[in-house]
Design a protein around this motif. Sequence first.
Motif, mmCIF file in Angstrom:
data_model
loop_
_atom_site.group_PDB
_atom_site.id
_atom_site.type_symbol
_atom_site.label_atom_id
_atom_site.label_comp_id
_atom_site.label_asym_id
_atom_site.label_seq_id
_atom_site.Cartn_x
_atom_site.Cartn_y
_atom_site.Cartn_z
ATOM 1 N N ALA A 46 0.836 -1.190 0.000
ATOM 2 C CA ALA A 46 0.000 0.000 0.000
ATOM 3 C C ALA A 46 0.881 1.253 0.000
ATOM 4 O O ALA A 46 1.906 1.292 0.673
ATOM 5 N N HIS A 47 0.435 2.266 -0.758
ATOM 6 C CA HIS A 47 1.256 3.479 -0.877
ATOM 7 C C HIS A 47 1.057 4.437 0.277
ATOM 8 O O HIS A 47 1.832 5.365 0.463
ATOM 9 N N ILE A 48 -0.032 4.267 1.010
ATOM 10 C CA ILE A 48 -0.292 5.158 2.138
ATOM 11 C C ILE A 48 -0.360 4.320 3.413
ATOM 12 O O ILE A 48 -0.756 3.165 3.379
ATOM 13 N N ARG A 49 0.042 4.919 4.521
ATOM 14 C CA ARG A 49 0.065 4.175 5.773
ATOM 15 C C ARG A 49 -0.558 5.000 6.894
ATOM 16 O O ARG A 49 -0.523 6.229 6.877
ATOM 17 N N ASP A 50 -1.078 4.266 7.857
ATOM 18 C CA ASP A 50 -1.700 4.862 9.031
ATOM 19 C C ASP A 50 -0.671 5.684 9.818
ATOM 20 O O ASP A 50 0.526 5.417 9.764
#
Lengths: 386, 447
Positions: A46-50
């Motif tokens: 995933a390219h975005i993370r929490d």
Amino acid sequence: MKFLRNKIDQLKKPFGKGEKWEKFAPAINALDTFLYVPNHTTKKGAHIRDAVDLKRTMITVVLALVPALIYGIYNTGYQYLHQLNGGDVAFMEAFTHGLWKVLPMIVVSYAVGLTIEFIFAVYRGHEVNEGFLVTGLLVPMIMPVDIPLWMIGVSVAFAVLIGKEAFGGTGMNILNPALLARAFAFFAYPTYMSGNKVWVSEATNVDAVSGETILGSLAAGHDVHFSMFDMFSGAIPGSVGETSTLLILVGAAMLIFTGVGSWRIMLGGIIGGSIMGLLFNAWSANDLMSFPWYQHLLVGGFAFGIVFMATDPVSAAQTTKGKWIYGILVGFFCIMIRVFNPAYPEGVMLGILLMNVFAPTIDHYVVEANIKRRKKRLAASKLKTA
Amino acid sequence: MSNDIRIRKGLNINLEGEAEKVVSDAPRVKTFALKPTDFHSITPKMVVKEGEKIKAGDVIFFSKYNEKIKFVAPVSGTISEIRRGAKRRILEVVIDADNQDDYKEFGAKDPGQLSAEEIKEYLLESGCWPFIRQRPYDVIANPEETPKAIFISAYASAPLAADVEFVLQGREEDFQAGIDAVAKLTAGKTHLSVNKKSSSFLNEVKGVELHKVSGPHPSGNVGVQIHHIDPVNAGERVWVINPEDVAVIGKLFRTGQLDTTRIVAVAGSEIEKPQYYRVKIGSGINALVKNDSGNVRIISGDVLTGDKIAGNSFLGYYHNTVTVIPEGNEYRMFGWLPFKDNNIPSMHHTSFSWLFPKKKYKVNTNLNGEERALVVTGEMEKVMPMDVYPMQLLKACMVNNIEKMEHLGIYEVAPEDFALIDYACTSKIEAQDIIRQGLDLMIKEVG
């Protein structure tokens, strides 16, 4: 701020890839990441993370411990001064005495534990895990205040080396490291860890001060001269940070709100402990058994153990169903061992350690049920096509 | 209704830059490419050489291990370059497009008159076979097998993903023809799932079993739907096709020409006017995204499962979304403090952003931490709407324990089902990558 960042980057240069001190990069990175969340971007997946990371999670636990710790420091001074002089004790006076006693314990615990963590991170070539931030604070909070500092150091070293690193490091340990440190001290130096002389500051040196805990009094058949409010607020003798049920509940509220601590385990523990307490109340063969079940939940390390120790995600059960079973059994065994233990009238530490050992077994059966469902489905579909 | 699928676990990540529902014809793209890397586990055997003239539908390469599976040109033009990477692996076959497409004729057919074998042959011949993928393993289907069912998910729930119903507007007949054709490939049912709120023509498609899906992402993932409709057991095969590709197949049957039109959502906070464009498969990205701001990440696909591509690269074969978000290569001071930086979306309660699930976030590619050992439990289960224990399965994959992977349900999952775990994991583990490797191991050992 740019200036600081540049300075750090300059400092880190010799630790870079292919540079002279590359091997020690985990050590410098651990310090750097405390100032800045690094500029790493996603490389795959995933390219975005929490926004969350392990540091944030662990710091939350540390913050949740702070109310109980501050009260513990105050109570250390209060118990001593109150028994010595009687009457009221000024907050600052008590706090100063407590700080003088407790601060060195914290410093030793962190110094020994973090040194070992750093050495292993460099040796194994991985980053320093944040787990010890919590362990290092838990250890002094569950020790009697007068334990010699070197014993804390040895216990922490044992817990980190044998309890954690021997199993592969953070996330792999079977037992809760902080409790293991306490268990080590308990069996290695029993005279400093039990009896009625150790639970109040200076009790061994000053005759006027008695260090008997409530559970100790009950086991010895003495009268308990503490009110229920004392038990709840924490103005009773005990290990440094575990006496105030009220402020432990504040910590519990923080853990539950942030989702960092499992409410299932906490609630399960209270249910389990209550059931066991009620059973003993019905039996009532001795003072410890007839001690009201709700007071059982207030005294000793029960509240602290259930909120901060049993909920350690690594050593607890990991499945949702497993957490319920684990929590209830922890509460159950804590009170049972407390009442039946002939040598020492407390069972929270041993109860939780026992369930730590059984947590993988609980998970195994929960996961096994899932596997069985899958196998059944396969058999059914084979039958259909056959 | 019994056919409803209600998903409760999961997470919708609301991002800035949703594509406006307007379709423009993109300026005629000059270069296209077919990327063998889009087809997992396929080894290409080239048919064309650099400089060769080709028509849309001419074979570019085929699979080395199954010569029947052919990959064809999406447009007509000249092969300008075959780009290779390390060990001479073919990365891209670049085509300089003609101004007007010149189609290879396959001959229009009526799917109703054909047998399953004839349809299969026709799809293989025309290069449409790669549209059909199989579960387990998430690879191109094996034409020698017959699946127990076919699944089509016409509901894209991923952040900023192209809206399937909008994309299929005006292609009703193509879609129905495509369904008629692919439905013949299975002895079982063909399942079509749509958004519960949908009122489009998809609700009236014939020859399918319709499912209405509601709930947060990943409810639109076809794997999640399969799990709730007719889960894959060991040894079974199901096939899945993207809805837009069904329309491409349908048009091929109706006209005899392979028209690889894709309506692509170009979205993301770094796009000035997010909207839809009409392009073709493998289209050069530079016609869609003006890449002059520099520090951005261009993703072919959605932010959770897409591929990072360069500004002069090409749209992925299976993708109909291009997302552009800022790169996050910057430091954040004391960013690990709880309740700091609430402008970063988070499902965890150590940030206040979980209190505002409706807010649209501008998100960058920062990892927001570093990889650590697995400590926190229970978070993966929150975004995994399947009866699967995700952490246990990941651990089984990490240690290559085949028996355990099989027991824990490796056949039911695809990497995309673990995308939200990538996102949510406190320890920043690469769950999709681990699952992909686990699936590859299963292909090798079990087949």
